[in-house]
Design a protein around this motif. Sequence first.
Motif, short mmCIF file in Angstrom:
data_model
loop_
_atom_site.label_atom_id
_atom_site.label_comp_id
_atom_site.label_asym_id
_atom_site.label_seq_id
_atom_site.Cartn_x
_atom_site.Cartn_y
_atom_site.Cartn_z
N THR A 384 -6.69 -6.44 4.52
CA THR A 384 -6.32 -5.13 3.98
C THR A 384 -6.95 -4.92 2.60
O THR A 384 -7.42 -3.82 2.28
CB THR A 384 -4.79 -5.01 3.89
OG1 THR A 384 -4.24 -5.18 5.20
CG2 THR A 384 -4.38 -3.65 3.35
N ASN A 388 -9.21 -1.83 1.12
CA ASN A 388 -8.78 -1.16 -0.12
C ASN A 388 -9.90 -1.09 -1.15
O ASN A 388 -10.09 -0.07 -1.81
CB ASN A 388 -7.58 -1.90 -0.72
CG ASN A 388 -6.34 -1.79 0.13
OD1 ASN A 388 -6.29 -1.00 1.07
ND2 ASN A 388 -5.32 -2.57 -0.18
N TYR A 392 -11.32 2.47 -2.46
CA TYR A 392 -11.22 2.80 -3.89
C TYR A 392 -12.63 2.94 -4.49
O TYR A 392 -12.85 3.77 -5.38
CB TYR A 392 -10.43 1.73 -4.62
CG TYR A 392 -10.03 2.14 -6.01
CD1 TYR A 392 -8.98 3.02 -6.23
CD2 TYR A 392 -10.72 1.65 -7.12
CE1 TYR A 392 -8.62 3.41 -7.50
CE2 TYR A 392 -10.37 2.03 -8.40
CZ TYR A 392 -9.32 2.92 -8.58
OH TYR A 392 -8.97 3.30 -9.86
N PRO A 417 -2.11 0.01 6.52
CA PRO A 417 -2.29 0.33 5.09
C PRO A 417 -1.08 -0.11 4.27
O PRO A 417 0.05 -0.15 4.77
CB PRO A 417 -2.44 1.85 5.09
CG PRO A 417 -1.78 2.32 6.34
CD PRO A 417 -1.94 1.23 7.34
N THR A 421 -3.63 0.79 -0.60
CA THR A 421 -4.49 1.63 0.25
C THR A 421 -4.23 3.10 -0.02
O THR A 421 -5.16 3.89 -0.22
CB THR A 421 -4.21 1.35 1.75
OG1 THR A 421 -4.15 -0.05 1.98
CG2 THR A 421 -5.30 1.96 2.61
N GLY A 424 -5.56 4.39 -3.22
CA GLY A 424 -7.00 4.67 -3.13
C GLY A 424 -7.27 5.98 -2.42
O GLY A 424 -8.15 6.75 -2.84
#
Length: 598
Positions: A384, A388, A392, A417, A421, A424
Amino acid sequence: MRMVEQPYLWSSIERKCLYLLQQRNTLASILKIHAFMLRNAVETNVNLLTTFVKTCASLPLFATANPLAGIHHARRVFDHRPERDEAFLCNTMIQAHVDMRQFVESFILYRDLRRNTGFTPDGYTFPILAKSCGFNVAIWEGLEVHGHVSKLGFGSSLHVSTALVDMYAKCGKMDCARMLFEEMTERSLVSWTALICGYVRSGDISKARLLFDQMPEKDAALFNAMIDGHVKFGEMGLAKKLFDEMPDKNVVSWTSMIYGYCHKGDVESARLLFDAMPDKNLFSWNAMIGGYCQNKQPYEALRLFQEMQSTTSFEPDEVTVVSILPAIADLGALDLGGWVHRFIRERRLDRATNVCTALVDMYAKCGEITKAKRLFDEMPGKETASWNALIYGFAVNGRAKEALEIFLEMRRERHKPNEITMLGVLSACNHSGLVEEGKKWFKAMEEFALTPKIEHYGCMIDLLGRAGCLDEAEQLIESMPHKVNGIILSSFLFACGCSNDVMRAERVLNKAVKMEPQNDGNYVMLRNLYAMDERWRDVEEIKGLMRKNGANKEVGCSVIEIDGRVREFVAGDRAYPHLKSLHFVLELLQKHMKGQII
């Protein structure tokens, strides 16, 4: 593992097999040794067979493509052993399963041996099983082991009782561990350490410290455990007191203290300890470099990293590069980032997901978003955090569409997410002014079983404010379940300034001043609004309020990397050696922009 006494002198073939087993072996050579043993019928030597099983089960990773091939072959050999009830051979096989973290296999083997053979557990069997139960927090199996210990009369064994105390402590059953400890007629340093470390792990540092003070003797490992416990609970005063009392400080205790000070934000104290260390190892350097990064001092982190490279023989490892890459990203030192990337490839550290994720984050923050995307696509495995970093990265580079596409791809790949997440995603919407898209995903957090934190509210308020939806932004501030902070007020004040809403800005500034009286940016925003309306008396009042509250404008600075060296420029610095040359170039650039020079 204890061996039985040899009833006869070993033959030359048996000694040759023993010698071969003591060499650096691969799976292929182990199979040849096994064939040689079978051909010469020496597998009946239980001591030799035990050595073979132990060697085969503990083959290092380089010795075979399949890390479990060794333990699998060892088990096949064990299952066809000529002797059925030799305790030390059985203990060796159980221990091999435990060493490979095969808890289920170790316990099934123990039960099968008791049920189907003449195997009788001894004082070496139960500590192995207790260790397996502790590693896997298998309390029910642990209770079974304890029952067998009592039934077979091993309860008075110091070695066995200590193993059971450690097992209960690792399983979080501190009452059982303490009761067993109190029943012990004899205690060793290991017994005390097992119980004290159990209290530290369970968060009961007061009981751990009480026991520590009662101990008749203490070793460095126990001092380290207690120091580490105080550090984890933020009790740096008690940790420092113990550290000062420690008769023989080792690198572990020094490093624990450095980590603790860094975690508390006291980087200066951490650096003083680091500089005073008589012997440093790679963990010490990593702790100090990571401490600078965590406390937003990337320049110091980078300087220490370069010092480690030039003054020591230590090579950066996975922890080092994951620590230093965020500092490189903060400084925009892309040349150094490229060097670290090449180093990572040469040392094959790019197999680790966290290293690849840090590289993606570094390239994205340095503006090399295409390279970050390519690296992300080449990753063997993604977490994850990897998604992310790329989401981002696209967001901060103003590419909201790509950020949202990556987010949708993440969902298609069934990666769940998390709060980061969604931050972002909302940042991507914010940077591109996608108000409706931002509202949609903010609301969707409920579908993902995520509760919006104050950072998510702050992002939405900033998005609404920048889009001129001041009423909606203010309603969100008043309705959110979190207490408003200075960041949100400053963001909303900026939005008021962009919309020239002076009355609302005055109201927001009154709240912001009460919360952060020394934040100069808040005053400057309203002062500029007054200046635009030529309200010079109000401008002077703002300046007076700034002086009264001690809100001095922070000196601006910028960082640039030139020829692998990072240089920092501070606004108003007249002592810079090349100041005249810099101003001359700036003047030329201004003339070029105005079209005065062709």
